[in-house]
Structure formats: structure tokens, C-alpha cells
Design a protein around this motif. Structure first.
Motif, PDB file in Angstrom:
ATOM      1  N   ILE A  15      82.822 104.890  -5.168  1.00 23.63           N
ATOM      2  CA  ILE A  15      83.382 106.158  -4.708  1.00 23.63           C
ATOM      3  C   ILE A  15      82.642 107.341  -5.324  1.00 23.63           C
ATOM      4  O   ILE A  15      82.521 108.402  -4.701  1.00 23.63           O
ATOM      5  N   LEU A  16      82.122 107.166  -6.549  1.00 18.98           N
ATOM      6  CA  LEU A  16      81.444 108.262  -7.249  1.00 18.98           C
ATOM      7  C   LEU A  16      80.203 108.766  -6.514  1.00 18.98           C
ATOM      8  O   LEU A  16      79.809 109.907  -6.688  1.00 18.98           O
ATOM      9  N   ALA A  17      79.590 107.902  -5.715  1.00 21.93           N
ATOM     10  CA  ALA A  17      78.363 108.310  -5.023  1.00 21.93           C
ATOM     11  C   ALA A  17      78.626 109.558  -4.183  1.00 21.93           C
ATOM     12  O   ALA A  17      79.614 109.636  -3.452  1.00 21.93           O
ATOM     13  N   ILE A  18      77.732 110.517  -4.296  1.00 23.49           N
ATOM     14  CA  ILE A  18      77.902 111.783  -3.585  1.00 23.49           C
ATOM     15  C   ILE A  18      77.807 111.564  -2.089  1.00 23.49           C
ATOM     16  O   ILE A  18      76.898 110.913  -1.594  1.00 23.49           O
ATOM     17  N   GLY A  19      78.769 112.101  -1.367  1.00 20.65           N
ATOM     18  CA  GLY A  19      78.773 111.988   0.087  1.00 20.65           C
ATOM     19  C   GLY A  19      79.618 113.096   0.683  1.00 20.65           C
ATOM     20  O   GLY A  19      80.206 113.912  -0.033  1.00 20.65           O
ATOM     21  N   LEU A  79      73.554  97.312  -2.852  1.00 20.47           N
ATOM     22  CA  LEU A  79      73.756  98.072  -4.085  1.00 20.47           C
ATOM     23  C   LEU A  79      72.429  98.524  -4.688  1.00 20.47           C
ATOM     24  O   LEU A  79      72.314  99.640  -5.200  1.00 20.47           O
ATOM     25  N   PHE A  80      71.432  97.641  -4.612  1.00 24.65           N
ATOM     26  CA  PHE A  80      70.116  97.982  -5.144  1.00 24.65           C
ATOM     27  C   PHE A  80      69.544  99.189  -4.405  1.00 24.65           C
ATOM     28  O   PHE A  80      69.070 100.151  -5.023  1.00 24.65           O
ATOM     29  N   VAL A  81      69.597  99.143  -3.071  1.00 20.74           N
ATOM     30  CA  VAL A  81      69.092 100.255  -2.256  1.00 20.74           C
ATOM     31  C   VAL A  81      69.892 101.529  -2.533  1.00 20.74           C
ATOM     32  O   VAL A  81      69.339 102.620  -2.661  1.00 20.74           O
ATOM     33  N   TYR A  82      71.227 101.375  -2.646  1.00 19.48           N
ATOM     34  CA  TYR A  82      72.116 102.492  -2.932  1.00 19.48           C
ATOM     35  C   TYR A  82      71.730 103.153  -4.256  1.00 19.48           C
ATOM     36  O   TYR A  82      71.691 104.387  -4.378  1.00 19.48           O
ATOM     37  N   GLY A  83      71.448 102.319  -5.253  1.00 21.59           N
ATOM     38  CA  GLY A  83      71.058 102.818  -6.566  1.00 21.59           C
ATOM     39  C   GLY A  83      69.741 103.568  -6.530  1.00 21.59           C
ATOM     40  O   GLY A  83      69.601 104.649  -7.116  1.00 21.59           O
ATOM     41  N   ILE A  84      68.760 103.003  -5.816  1.00 23.32           N
ATOM     42  CA  ILE A  84      67.452 103.661  -5.678  1.00 23.32           C
ATOM     43  C   ILE A  84      67.606 105.005  -4.974  1.00 23.32           C
ATOM     44  O   ILE A  84      66.976 106.002  -5.355  1.00 23.32           O
ATOM     45  N   LYS A  85      68.468 105.043  -3.946  1.00 19.07           N
ATOM     46  CA  LYS A  85      68.702 106.297  -3.216  1.00 19.07           C
ATOM     47  C   LYS A  85      69.324 107.347  -4.135  1.00 19.07           C
ATOM     48  O   LYS A  85      69.021 108.540  -4.031  1.00 19.07           O
ATOM     49  N   PRO A 122      80.116 105.282   8.220  1.00 16.15           N
ATOM     50  CA  PRO A 122      79.812 103.842   8.190  1.00 16.15           C
ATOM     51  C   PRO A 122      79.738 103.269   6.776  1.00 16.15           C
ATOM     52  O   PRO A 122      80.016 102.088   6.556  1.00 16.15           O
ATOM     53  N   HIS A 123      79.415 104.101   5.802  1.00 18.89           N
ATOM     54  CA  HIS A 123      79.297 103.622   4.422  1.00 18.89           C
ATOM     55  C   HIS A 123      80.635 103.175   3.853  1.00 18.89           C
ATOM     56  O   HIS A 123      80.681 102.305   2.981  1.00 18.89           O
ATOM     57  N   VAL A 124      81.724 103.763   4.346  1.00 14.85           N
ATOM     58  CA  VAL A 124      83.030 103.402   3.804  1.00 14.85           C
ATOM     59  C   VAL A 124      83.356 101.946   4.125  1.00 14.85           C
ATOM     60  O   VAL A 124      83.986 101.243   3.337  1.00 14.85           O
ATOM     61  N   TYR A 125      82.902 101.470   5.266  1.00 15.54           N
ATOM     62  CA  TYR A 125      83.154 100.076   5.647  1.00 15.54           C
ATOM     63  C   TYR A 125      82.283  99.124   4.820  1.00 15.54           C
ATOM     64  O   TYR A 125      82.721  98.043   4.434  1.00 15.54           O
ATOM     65  N   LEU A 126      81.055  99.546   4.553  1.00 17.32           N
ATOM     66  CA  LEU A 126      80.173  98.738   3.705  1.00 17.32           C
ATOM     67  C   LEU A 126      80.720  98.657   2.289  1.00 17.32           C
ATOM     68  O   LEU A 126      80.736  97.598   1.664  1.00 17.32           O
ATOM     69  N   ASP A 127      81.190  99.813   1.789  1.00 16.53           N
ATOM     70  CA  ASP A 127      81.679  99.878   0.410  1.00 16.53           C
ATOM     71  C   ASP A 127      82.976  99.091   0.218  1.00 16.53           C
ATOM     72  O   ASP A 127      83.111  98.317  -0.732  1.00 16.53           O
ATOM     73  N   ILE A 184      73.596 108.821 -13.000  1.00 11.68           N
ATOM     74  CA  ILE A 184      74.596 107.900 -13.567  1.00 11.68           C
ATOM     75  C   ILE A 184      75.039 106.891 -12.512  1.00 11.68           C
ATOM     76  O   ILE A 184      75.150 105.689 -12.779  1.00 11.68           O
ATOM     77  N   VAL A 185      75.277 107.366 -11.283  1.00  8.58           N
ATOM     78  CA  VAL A 185      75.669 106.485 -10.186  1.00  8.58           C
ATOM     79  C   VAL A 185      74.577 105.456  -9.921  1.00  8.58           C
ATOM     80  O   VAL A 185      74.848 104.271  -9.698  1.00  8.58           O
ATOM     81  N   GLY A 186      73.312 105.897  -9.968  1.00  5.03           N
ATOM     82  CA  GLY A 186      72.188 104.993  -9.751  1.00  5.03           C
ATOM     83  C   GLY A 186      72.151 103.867 -10.768  1.00  5.03           C
ATOM     84  O   GLY A 186      71.931 102.703 -10.418  1.00  5.03           O
ATOM     85  N   VAL A 187      72.376 104.197 -12.036  1.00  3.38           N
ATOM     86  CA  VAL A 187      72.387 103.188 -13.111  1.00  3.38           C
ATOM     87  C   VAL A 187      73.507 102.166 -12.872  1.00  3.38           C
ATOM     88  O   VAL A 187      73.302 100.946 -12.972  1.00  3.38           O
ATOM     89  N   ILE A 188      74.690 102.652 -12.528  1.00  5.49           N
ATOM     90  CA  ILE A 188      75.834 101.769 -12.284  1.00  5.49           C
ATOM     91  C   ILE A 188      75.558 100.848 -11.100  1.00  5.49           C
ATOM     92  O   ILE A 188      75.845  99.648 -11.134  1.00  5.49           O
ATOM     93  N   MET A 189      74.988 101.420 -10.017  1.00  9.77           N
ATOM     94  CA  MET A 189      74.701 100.634  -8.815  1.00  9.77           C
ATOM     95  C   MET A 189      73.713  99.509  -9.100  1.00  9.77           C
ATOM     96  O   MET A 189      73.906  98.369  -8.670  1.00  9.77           O
ATOM     97  N   LEU A 190      72.650  99.810  -9.829  1.00 15.07           N
ATOM     98  CA  LEU A 190      71.642  98.783 -10.135  1.00 15.07           C
ATOM     99  C   LEU A 190      72.241  97.702 -11.040  1.00 15.07           C
ATOM    100  O   LEU A 190      71.950  96.512 -10.865  1.00 15.07           O
ATOM    101  N   ALA A 191      73.060  98.103 -11.988  1.00 20.37           N
ATOM    102  CA  ALA A 191      73.700  97.126 -12.879  1.00 20.37           C
ATOM    103  C   ALA A 191      74.597  96.183 -12.074  1.00 20.37           C
ATOM    104  O   ALA A 191      74.593  94.957 -12.279  1.00 20.37           O
ATOM    105  N   LEU A 192      75.372  96.744 -11.134  1.00 16.75           N
ATOM    106  CA  LEU A 192      76.232  95.923 -10.281  1.00 16.75           C
ATOM    107  C   LEU A 192      75.413  94.996  -9.393  1.00 16.75           C
ATOM    108  O   LEU A 192      75.792  93.846  -9.158  1.00 16.75           O
ATOM    109  N   ALA A 193      74.283  95.506  -8.884  1.00 16.82           N
ATOM    110  CA  ALA A 193      73.418  94.704  -8.017  1.00 16.82           C
ATOM    111  C   ALA A 193      72.912  93.473  -8.751  1.00 16.82           C
ATOM    112  O   ALA A 193      72.982  92.349  -8.233  1.00 16.82           O
TER     113      ALA A 193
END
Length: 200
Positions: A15-19, A79-85, A122-127, A184-193
Motif C-alpha cells: 500500500i505504501l507504494a506511491i500511486g 515485486l522485483f519489478v515493482y521495487g526497481i520501478k 489494475p495494480h490493486v488486483y495484482l497487489d 524505502i518502498v523499493g528496498v521492502i519490495m526487493l526484500a519481499l521478492a
């Protein structure tokens, strides 16, 4: 308890990801207009989708065991792509909210806008359905506890964002604040990935 905390943190990091939705909630909080309505619509919408994801994935993986692996690797890649973005956004893009640029809207229009930002994204369904649903399968019989943690995170986040926005307004008028959040969101996303892909 571990399942609840994992669900809470997983949902919160997504949810923290900016949108558009979060920016809209932040704007409403800064304007102090229909804050409760906006927050409850966002949180309840997330809850419906999370329950559908956790319940649906649990049922589907029982019938088609290979779906768990597909979801795990697919979710990890996403998640990896999300983190890179997020890292790219932190480095390249600028975000700023200027209260003076906001226009007043009616209660009905605000509700419709909130629904649109949530259900037409569409991201809400993926998330929620895909990603949280796939991660929940790792917790077996505790998947529902994981889901409860994820739902709780949505309520905590949206109401904190909506009602805390007035305190954050001066901070988020600076582009560097959005860059820090994106990083910070990027770090969390990559860790989860990596956790999702490489965990046994």
C-alpha cells in the motif's frame, strides 16, 4: 502471531507504494474534506479483495497444486519489478502536492472518485488478490490469520494517511520526501521478492 505480522507488513509495504489512490487520500486529508468516507471506502475495498485473494488462492491451490509455484515465482517477479520501478521513481521522477491547487468536490463526487481510484486501478488486483493471495499460501492453515493482518494494515494505513495528512502536508510538498519514500518502498519490495522466490 507470525502469520498476522507477516500479513500486516506485506500489505503495508504494498500500500505504501506511491500511486493515484494514495495521493488522492493524502489530498483529501490535507484539504480535510470527507476524510472518513474516503478512508473507509479504500480500506473496505482492500478488505474485500484481500479476503477474495486469500480464500480463492487457498481453494485453488488445493485443487491445482502447481498454482502455488506459479504464484510464488510470478509474485516474486512482480515485486522485483515493482521495487526497481520505485528506485527509478526515487532517482528520476519528482512528486509534490500543492494544497493551493486542490478544488472542492461534493460528497457524491468524492465517493465516486475514491471508488474509481480503487477499483479501476489494475495494480490493486495484482497487489491484493494475486500477490497477497499467493503469499498467504505459504502459511497453510494460518492463511486466514495472514489475511486478517493484511486487512488490518489497510485500515491502519488509510486512516493514518487520511487523518495524519495535515501533519505531513508541509513535508510532502518537498519532492525529496517522495524520493525517500520511494527508495524505502523499493528496498521492502526487493526484500519481499527474494523472500518469496528463494524461501522453501
Amino acid at each position: 502471531m507470525d502469520a498476522f505480522i507477516s500479513g500486516f507488513l506485506t500489505s503495508l509495504s504494498l500500500i505504501l507504494a506511491i500511486g493515484a489512490q494514495n495521493a488522492f487520500v493524502l489530498r483529501q486529508g490535507i484539504k480535510k474534506e470527507f476524510v472518513f468516507l474516503v478512508c473507509i471506502i479504500c480500506a473496505m475495498s482492500d478488505a474485500i479483495l484481500i479476503v477474495a485473494g486469500v480464500g480463492g488462492f487457498g481453494y485453488m491451490t488445493q485443487k491445482f497444486s502447481y498454482l502455488e509455484s506459479v504464484a510464488r515465482y510470478g509474485g516474486g517477479a512482480f515485486l522485483f519489478v515493482y521495487g526497481i520501478k520505485s528506485f527509478y521513481s526515487a532517482y528520476k521522477m519528482t512528486h509534490a502536492l500543492k494544497p493551493q491547487s486542490f478544488a472542492t468536490a461534493s460528497l457524491t463526487k468524492t465517493a465516486l472518485l475514491t471508488l474509481a481510484f480503487t477499483w479501476l486501478n489494475p495494480h490493486v488486483y495484482l497487489d491484493t488478490v494475486m500477490l497477497i493471495g499467493s503469499v498467504s499460501t505459504k502459511f497453510g492453515t494460518n492463511a486466514n490469520i495472514f489475511g486478517a493482518g493484511a486487512v488490518s494494515a489497510s485500515f491502519v494505513f488509510f486512516f493514518s494517511l487520511g487523518y495524519g495528512a495535515r501533519l505531513l502536508a508541509p513535508f510532502f510538498e518537498k519532492a525529496v520526501a517522495w524520493k525517500i519514500l520511494e527508495f524505502i518502498v523499493g528496498v521492502i519490495m526487493l526484500a519481499l521478492a527474494f523472500m518469496l522466490i528463494f524461501s522453501v
